[in-house]
Design an enzyme around this catalytic site. Structure first.
Site, PDB file in Angstrom:
ATOM      1  N   ASP A  14      -3.745  -2.670  -3.988  1.00  0.00           N
ATOM      2  CA  ASP A  14      -3.344  -2.470  -5.389  1.00  0.00           C
ATOM      3  C   ASP A  14      -2.501  -1.206  -5.568  1.00  0.00           C
ATOM      4  OD1 ASP A  14      -3.260  -3.180  -8.058  1.00  0.00           O
ATOM      5  OD2 ASP A  14      -5.069  -2.056  -8.564  1.00  0.00           O
ATOM      6  N   HIS A  31       6.257  -3.911  -4.577  1.00  0.00           N
ATOM      7  CA  HIS A  31       5.773  -4.994  -3.700  1.00  0.00           C
ATOM      8  C   HIS A  31       6.574  -5.009  -2.394  1.00  0.00           C
ATOM      9  CE1 HIS A  31       3.193  -6.364  -6.813  1.00  0.00           C
ATOM     10  NE2 HIS A  31       4.141  -6.861  -7.585  1.00  0.00           N
ATOM     11  N   LEU A 125      -8.350 -10.655  16.527  1.00  0.00           N
ATOM     12  CA  LEU A 125      -8.579 -10.427  15.096  1.00  0.00           C
ATOM     13  C   LEU A 125      -8.311 -11.689  14.257  1.00  0.00           C
ATOM     14  CD1 LEU A 125      -8.942  -8.060  12.899  1.00  0.00           C
ATOM     15  CD2 LEU A 125      -6.456  -8.152  12.729  1.00  0.00           C
TER      16      LEU A 125
HETATM   17  C1  FPP Z   1      -1.247  -5.421  -6.629  1.00  0.00           C
HETATM   18  O1  FPP Z   1      -0.348  -4.443  -7.111  1.00  0.00           O
HETATM   19  C2  FPP Z   1      -0.646  -6.144  -5.556  1.00  0.00           C
HETATM   20  C3  FPP Z   1      -0.363  -7.461  -5.593  1.00  0.00           C
HETATM   21  C4  FPP Z   1      -0.596  -8.323  -6.776  1.00  0.00           C
HETATM   22  C5  FPP Z   1       0.226  -8.116  -4.459  1.00  0.00           C
HETATM   23  C6  FPP Z   1      -0.012  -7.499  -3.124  1.00  0.00           C
HETATM   24  C7  FPP Z   1       1.140  -7.797  -2.324  1.00  0.00           C
HETATM   25  C8  FPP Z   1       1.700  -7.012  -1.372  1.00  0.00           C
HETATM   26  C9  FPP Z   1       1.081  -5.804  -0.836  1.00  0.00           C
HETATM   27  C10 FPP Z   1       2.997  -7.369  -0.820  1.00  0.00           C
HETATM   28  C11 FPP Z   1       3.046  -8.795  -0.349  1.00  0.00           C
HETATM   29  C12 FPP Z   1       3.019  -8.839   1.076  1.00  0.00           C
HETATM   30  C13 FPP Z   1       2.798  -9.924   1.784  1.00  0.00           C
HETATM   31  C14 FPP Z   1       2.974  -9.823   3.209  1.00  0.00           C
HETATM   32  C15 FPP Z   1       2.352 -11.183   1.186  1.00  0.00           C
HETATM   33  P1  FPP Z   1      -0.054  -4.411  -8.671  1.00  0.00           P
HETATM   34  O2  FPP Z   1       1.255  -5.041  -8.900  1.00  0.00           O
HETATM   35  O3  FPP Z   1      -1.183  -5.012  -9.419  1.00  0.00           O
HETATM   36  O4  FPP Z   1       0.042  -2.874  -8.903  1.00  0.00           O
HETATM   37  P2  FPP Z   1      -0.331  -2.115 -10.240  1.00  0.00           P
HETATM   38  O5  FPP Z   1      -1.830  -2.137 -10.354  1.00  0.00           O
HETATM   39  O6  FPP Z   1       0.195  -0.756  -9.999  1.00  0.00           O
HETATM   40  O7  FPP Z   1       0.346  -2.829 -11.372  1.00  0.00           O
END
Ligand code: FPP
Length: 251
Positions: A14, A31, A125
């Site tokens: 997150d 992202h 893994l």
């Molecule tokens: C949360 O950050 C993250 C996600 C919803 C997606 C996680 C995805 C990645 C780390 C990249 C994708 C990578 C692959 C390989 C699939 P948020 O957007 O909720 O952050 P915020 O809380 O700051 O709004």
């Protein structure tokens, strides 16, 4: 090296959006940067001796995000599959996507299917991406499947566990959430019943192998009692049991 006691590690990645916004960029930039960290953490988990690493890449609730952001997440998944395929196979990693992938583009679905197939006999893994995944949804699906296949039979914890999407992953030993919030957000609800929880302020794009290793080392030293009492207290309570018999009888 002593054997790693945290066999199954799960991570809520997150903070991508806030990371980008605090740098006056659009959320999707977070992202993109966050996706670069994923393979480093996979490598570290493998080196640390974890048996399973489950990453929350897209939740059932994430469908409500703007289409542009959802599309970027889809593209990052595809990019990961193309870029990391050979490394996953070379490192004996077993790759799986858990969740509802039906809305992904066909090309991405076939990349997933091919990597799952080609890595299924790997013994290293177990790397799982939770994509289109929700913990409540998983429990409801498991329960409904059980009822359908076993009309009239009583459901037990062991049976429900065996009907989960990936029973072989087992319980989560350590659940890490980056980004500063202290929530589980519908991730691996059943499997995390006795998980050690660790929340870090670090936003996912800034998360490093070094911080991950430190968390694992720190949490490995915690005593996990699973509802019992600690072993030294258990020993002394056995000794005291004889003396206490009378007190208990008189209660
Ligand atoms: C949360 O950050 C993250 C996600 C919803 C997606 C996680 C995805 C990645 C780390 C990249 C994708 C990578 C692959 C390989 C699939 P948020 O957007 O909720 O952050 P915020 O809380 O700051 O709004």
């Amino acid at each position: 090296m002593t054997e790693m006691n945290l066999k199954h590690i799960a991570i809520i990645m997150d903070g991508n959006g806030r990371w980008a916004q605090s740098r006056s960029h659009e959320r999707i930039w977070g992202h993109i940067r966050g996706s670069r960290i994923v393979s480093k953490i996979v490598e570290e988990a493998d080196e640390l001796g974890a048996k399973a690493l489950t990453l929350y890449a897209f939740s059932t609730e994430n469908w409500s995000r703007p289409v542009g952001e959802v599309t970027v997440l889809f593209k990052l998944l595809k990019k990961f599959l193309l870029k990391e395929r050979s490394r996953i196979l070379k490192n004996n990693i077993q790759f799986t996507v858990m969740g509802d992938t039906s809305k992904l583009p066909d090309k991405t679905k076939s990349l997933i299917a091919s990597l799952e197939e080609d890595s299924k006999n790997n013994t290293g893994l177990m790397l799982t991406f939770a994509f289109g995944y929700g913990g409540r949804d998983e429990i409801v699906q498991a329960t409904n499947k059980f009822i359908k296949e076993n009309p009239g039979k009583e459901l037990t914890e062991e049976l429900l566990q065996s009907y989960l999407l990936m029973p072989q992953l087992g319980d989560v030993d350590l659940l890490i959430r980056t980004g500063g919030d202290q929530r589980i957000s519908n991730f691996l609800l059943w499997q995390s019943a006795y998980a050690e929880l660790y929340f870090t302020e670090t936003k996912w794009p800034d998360f490093t192998r070094g911080e991950f290793r430190k968390i694992v080392e720190f949490v490995s030293k915690r005593e996990r009692r699973f509802g019992n009492i600690c072993s030294s207290d258990l020993e002394s309570s056995k000794l005291m049991a004889v003396e206490n018999k009378e007190t208990i009888t008189n209660l």
